[in-house]
Design an enzyme around this catalytic site. Structure first.
Site, PDB file in Angstrom:
ATOM      1  N   GLU A 202       0.829  -1.217   0.000  1.00  0.00           N
ATOM      2  CA  GLU A 202       0.000   0.000   0.000  1.00  0.00           C
ATOM      3  C   GLU A 202       0.863   1.267   0.000  1.00  0.00           C
ATOM      4  O   GLU A 202       0.720   2.146   0.857  1.00  0.00           O
ATOM      5  CB  GLU A 202      -0.967  -0.003   1.183  1.00  0.00           C
ATOM      6  N   GLU A 392      -5.451  -8.346  -1.211  1.00  0.00           N
ATOM      7  CA  GLU A 392      -6.147  -8.204   0.079  1.00  0.00           C
ATOM      8  C   GLU A 392      -7.601  -7.909  -0.217  1.00  0.00           C
ATOM      9  O   GLU A 392      -7.903  -7.075  -1.081  1.00  0.00           O
ATOM     10  CB  GLU A 392      -5.595  -7.039   0.912  1.00  0.00           C
TER      11      GLU A 392
HETATM   12  C1  BG6 Z   1      -4.609  -2.818   4.652  1.00  0.00           C
HETATM   13  C2  BG6 Z   1      -3.287  -3.274   5.178  1.00  0.00           C
HETATM   14  O1  BG6 Z   1      -4.605  -1.425   4.701  1.00  0.00           O
HETATM   15  O2  BG6 Z   1      -5.780  -3.125   5.321  1.00  0.00           O
HETATM   16  C3  BG6 Z   1      -3.364  -4.382   6.216  1.00  0.00           C
HETATM   17  O3  BG6 Z   1      -2.403  -3.651   4.159  1.00  0.00           O
HETATM   18  C4  BG6 Z   1      -4.553  -4.151   7.100  1.00  0.00           C
HETATM   19  O4  BG6 Z   1      -2.152  -4.411   6.920  1.00  0.00           O
HETATM   20  C5  BG6 Z   1      -5.806  -4.211   6.240  1.00  0.00           C
HETATM   21  O5  BG6 Z   1      -4.639  -5.058   8.155  1.00  0.00           O
HETATM   22  C6  BG6 Z   1      -7.092  -4.108   7.016  1.00  0.00           C
HETATM   23  O6  BG6 Z   1      -7.086  -2.974   7.820  1.00  0.00           O
HETATM   24  P1  BG6 Z   1      -7.326  -3.071   9.378  1.00  0.00           P
HETATM   25  O7  BG6 Z   1      -7.136  -1.697   9.882  1.00  0.00           O
HETATM   26  O8  BG6 Z   1      -8.717  -3.565   9.551  1.00  0.00           O
HETATM   27  O9  BG6 Z   1      -6.322  -4.029   9.898  1.00  0.00           O
END
Ligand code: BG6
Length: 494
Positions: A202, A392
């Protein structure tokens, strides 16, 4: 049931070292900023902790301007604070069991990150920490034992703390060389075990993040943000070039925090603001890393905040020579862009926007929008025409463990199913989508809030926000569902 997913589609899931491994000070590992970051919640921010120059403990908001601490202060672990990343979910000691569970679901790919400070505890050493190298070797071998291809992020928000403290972090050009040395070390070490690499997780957050504070972010913050990004672009490009020289089969990608932006109204001002949001938030980084040069609109962005960058001729050459092989991104939500101050606002993953009346929102306020994934895939593929992976995607939700130990997370299945359909529709529309790694396939510490109770994924870990619990793993209903999805290559989503 047949589907449009290619037959060698890479189904899997993802975690990050700092959120899952724990073992933060074990086997020679040095700390990262995540190790001096407290827990938080949806309403309470995380803090970075320190001892100031007079010896007094203090905390700075982790999400504001990169968790910068007062001059003369030193990052510190304080006695009366809890640091969830120190334990994570103890993947460091339980990786064999975890990988076996992923294999049971039929995973083809497992995205995980290497903690830089496990390999170079301070970040500026010449010689790597052998125990760190050994750990990841064992993890990758374990993956292959189960026929799982590792997909490795080389940086997931975890610059060695020593580099933050002694060099000022990514605002210092010297970090480029340190990162490239780290990259060449792991490329060489794992050249026969890892084919897929991502340089910076990211990467666009640095500037998207500033945008969260809207007009309140200072020109100085933008200057720092764009400068840090430039050094990361050069580091990434030089790493890509080295990686290809070390093994020409490597597939090296960038990684963008993918948010689909829509104009909140058809007011031309909103439509134009939305276009500019894509440029600033999404294309700025994507263009540099895939095309090897800054986009034309970069000048406007820099001018808006009086930004003047340190960019050398050699940097521009490096950017040209180190373009990525594939475009990868995370996708959780869409956001509405508006110039109208009266619209209800919502907060999300590194961005804020106007509330979209056509969407529902998660308990953490993230706008759930599967069609936004199709939109993003098609728009970005159209622009770059590179192989794509969604690395993701997932739902952070409260899970309830029933008396018999089962976890009925039908809400998660209801989340994933239309997202998978959206990917299939994008493939049918010509997008060269190669893989899908769902976020937090094994439970982990939330990056944004530091909570564990914001549960992701298919494998539940018995641990709470204060680190209490047996750490035992159990299968949620979504575990059996995803297994079926993979076995049918996306054909059976029921
Ligand atoms: C992304 C990141 O922004 O979102 C992860 O790459 C992160 O590291 C994921 O865990 C989900 O966000 P959060 O704040 O719910 O953990």
């Amino acid at each position: 049931m047949t589907s449009s997913f290619p037959k060698d589609f890479l189904w899997g899931g993802a975690i990050a070292a700092n959120q899952a491994e724990g073992a933060w000070n074990v086997d020679g590992r040095g700390p990262a900023k995540t190790d001096v970051t407290t827990g938080g919640s949806v309403d309470a921010p995380r803090f970075v902790t320190y001892i100031d120059k007079d010896g007094n403990p203090g905390k700075a908001p982790a999400m504001g301007h990169n968790g910068i601490i007062p001059e003369g202060a030193k990052y510190a672990v304080l006695d009366n604070e809890y640091y969830p990343n120190h334990l994570g979910v103890d993947f460091y000691h339980r990786y064999k069991e975890d990988i076996a569970l992923l294999a049971e679901m039929g995973f083809k790919v497992f995205r995980l990150s290497i903690s830089w400070s496990r390999i170079f505890p301070n970040g500026d050493e010449t010689e790597p920490n052998q125990a760190g190298l050994d750990f990841y070797r064992k993890v990758f071998e374990e993956c292959h034992k189960h026929g799982i291809e590792p997909l490795v992020s080389m940086w997931h928000f975890d610059t060695p703390l020593y580099l933050e403290e002694n060099y000022g972090g990514w605002g210092n050009r010297k970090l480029i060389d340190f990162y490239v040395h780290y990259a060449e070390t792991i490329f060489t070490e794992y050249k026969d075990l890892v084919k897929y690499w991502l340089t910076f997780n990211e990467i666009n957050n640095t500037v998207m993040f500033l945008d969260m504070f809207g007009a309140s972010a200072s020109d100085e913050a933008f200057q720092d943000g764009y400068q840090q990004l430039h050094y990361q672009f050069v580091a990434s490009a030089r790493a890509v070039k080295s990686g290809h020289a070390i093994n020409s089969d490597f597939q090296i990608g960038n990684m963008i925090c993918g948010i689909t932006f829509y104009p909140a109204t058809c007011d031309p001002k909103d439509v134009l603001a939305n276009r500019h949001k894509w440029e600033q938030g999404i294309y700025y980084c994507g263009d540099v890393q895939t095309k090897g040069k800054y986009p034309t609109f970069a000048k406007r962005l820099w001018k808006e905040h009086n930004v003047a960058l340190d960019i050398t001729e050699q940097d521009l050459e490096d950017l040209k020579e180190g373009t990525v092989d594939m475009y990868t991104f995370s996708y959780y939500m869409s956001n509405n862009v508006t110039t109208h101050a009266d619209q209800e606002q919502v907060a999300g993953n590194f961005s804020t926007g106007a509330k979209n009346p056509y969407l529902t929102y998660s308990d953490w306020g993230w706008g759930l929008d599967p069609l936004g994934l199709q939109y993003y895939l098609e728009k970005v593929y159209d622009r770059y025409e590179l192989p794509i992976m969604v690395v993701e995607n997932g739902l952070g939700a409260f899970d309830t463990v029933e008396e018999d130990g089962s976890i009925h997370d039908d809400y998660r299945i209801d989340y994933y199913s239309p997202h998978i359909q959206a990917m299939e529709a994008a493939i049918e529309n010509g997008v060269d989508l190669r893989g899908y790694t769902t976020w937090g396939c094994i439970g982990l510490v939330s990056a944004g809030t530091g909570e564990i109770r914001k549960r992701y994924g298919f494998i539940y870990v018995d641990v709470d926000d204060k680190g209490q619990g047996s750490l035992e793993r159990s299968r949620k209903d979504s575990f059996y569902w995803y297994k079926k999805v993979i076995a049918s290559n996306g054909g059976d989503l029921d």
